[in-house]
Structures are given as structure tokens and as C-alpha cells.
Design a protein around this motif. Structure first.
Motif, PDB file in Angstrom:
ATOM      1  N   ALA A  28     138.363  29.868  10.739  1.00 57.22           N
ATOM      2  CA  ALA A  28     139.421  29.916   9.726  1.00 57.22           C
ATOM      3  C   ALA A  28     138.909  30.552   8.439  1.00 57.22           C
ATOM      4  N   ILE A  29     137.704  30.176   8.032  1.00 56.14           N
ATOM      5  CA  ILE A  29     137.108  30.750   6.815  1.00 56.14           C
ATOM      6  C   ILE A  29     136.961  32.257   6.981  1.00 56.14           C
ATOM      7  N   ALA A  30     136.385  32.690   8.096  1.00 54.04           N
ATOM      8  CA  ALA A  30     136.147  34.118   8.329  1.00 54.04           C
ATOM      9  C   ALA A  30     137.461  34.892   8.329  1.00 54.04           C
ATOM     10  N   GLY A  31     138.463  34.355   8.990  1.00 50.74           N
ATOM     11  CA  GLY A  31     139.756  35.034   9.029  1.00 50.74           C
ATOM     12  C   GLY A  31     140.380  35.176   7.656  1.00 50.74           C
ATOM     13  N   MET A  32     140.298  34.108   6.860  1.00 51.87           N
ATOM     14  CA  MET A  32     140.880  34.152   5.518  1.00 51.87           C
ATOM     15  C   MET A  32     140.125  35.129   4.627  1.00 51.87           C
ATOM     16  N   VAL A  33     138.793  35.127   4.712  1.00 54.42           N
ATOM     17  CA  VAL A  33     137.999  36.053   3.895  1.00 54.42           C
ATOM     18  C   VAL A  33     138.332  37.496   4.281  1.00 54.42           C
ATOM     19  N   LYS A  34     138.438  37.778   5.576  1.00 53.30           N
ATOM     20  CA  LYS A  34     138.797  39.133   6.026  1.00 53.30           C
ATOM     21  C   LYS A  34     140.163  39.550   5.510  1.00 53.30           C
ATOM     22  N   ASP A  35     141.073  38.576   5.364  1.00 51.90           N
ATOM     23  CA  ASP A  35     142.422  38.862   4.863  1.00 51.90           C
ATOM     24  C   ASP A  35     142.484  38.928   3.339  1.00 51.90           C
ATOM     25  N   GLY A  36     141.340  38.745   2.676  1.00 51.40           N
ATOM     26  CA  GLY A  36     141.303  38.830   1.213  1.00 51.40           C
ATOM     27  C   GLY A  36     141.763  37.568   0.519  1.00 51.40           C
ATOM     28  N   VAL A  37     141.750  36.446   1.224  1.00 50.83           N
ATOM     29  CA  VAL A  37     142.184  35.177   0.645  1.00 50.83           C
ATOM     30  C   VAL A  37     140.973  34.424   0.121  1.00 50.83           C
ATOM     31  N   LEU A  38     141.075  33.901  -1.102  1.00 50.07           N
ATOM     32  CA  LEU A  38     140.034  33.057  -1.674  1.00 50.07           C
ATOM     33  C   LEU A  38     140.110  31.709  -0.975  1.00 50.07           C
ATOM     34  N   VAL A  39     139.008  31.240  -0.416  1.00 52.05           N
ATOM     35  CA  VAL A  39     138.998  30.023   0.387  1.00 52.05           C
ATOM     36  C   VAL A  39     138.451  28.851  -0.420  1.00 52.05           C
TER      37      VAL A  39
END
Length: 112
Positions: A28-39
Motif C-alpha cells: 500500500a505504501i509503495a503504491g501510494m508513493v508511486k501515485d504521488g500521495v504523501l503517506v
């Protein structure tokens, strides 16, 4: 300078418990970071913090091969659970800047 809602980065909050699967959270972290979302990862208790830290380390392994390095910034957060005030550990995970990568682990800034 005021940012409009279109200019502000999205923030995704993941709540990690002691029973959370570190591999699933890492994905989930990797996917969000790839999408440009601050986690932001929120954990209450030693077991939950342990799982969160493992997930961050695993996500780094997922992201490194595609050229993304991440940084983790821990902080405290006061939250309410079932009417009780608790202290959570919050981890902000974000991509490292190019300047940080140039400096490397030496601690010397790129300008020096």
C-alpha cells in the motif's frame, strides 16, 4: 503563497495494528508513493509500531528498483479511541529529493 486544492499533495492515512501484515502495508505504501500521495502511517502500541517500521523497510525494497528512495519522518499524535485519549506514533513517508540523494549517507549537503 497559498496553494489551491489542486496544488496540495494528497495525503493517505494508513492505520497499522499489531496484527497488520507488513508486506500488505508495504504494498500500500509503495503504491501510494508511486501515485504521488504523501503517506501517513498511524500506530498505537509497541506491536503496531513494530509492524509499521517493518512495512516501511519492506516498501523501500519495493521502490528502490524503480528508482524511488523514501524518507520516513516520525512524530507523535494525540488521538481519541473509544473516548480515551491515546498517543500514537505517526510516520510520514515521502520520496526523497534529488538533493538528498546527492548528499547520500555522509550527512554533507550537496552545496558544500
Amino acid at each position: 503563497m497559498t496553494l489551491t486544492s489542486e496544488q496540495r499533495p494528497q495525503i493517505g492515512c494508513l492505520k497499522v495494528s499489531s496484527k497488520s501484515s507488513p508486506s500488505s502495508v508495504a504494498g500500500a505504501i509503495a503504491g501510494m508513493v508511486k501515485d504521488g500521495v504523501l503517506v501517513e502511517i498511524q500506530s498505537v502500541g509497541a506491536g503496531a509500531v513494530n509492524q509499521a517500521v517493518k512495512a516501511i523497510a519492506i516498501s523501500r525494497g519495493f521502490l528502490s528498483p524503480v528508482g524511488i528512495e523514501i524518507a520516513c519522518i516520525p512524530s507523535f499524535a494525540d488521538i481519541v479511541i473509544d473516548g480515551e485519549y491515546r498517543t500514537a506514533i505517526r510516520f510520514t513517508v515521502e520520496p526523497r529529493s534529488v538533493r538528498d540523494r546527492v548528499a547520500g549517507a555522509s550527512g554533507v549537503s550537496a552545496e558544500e
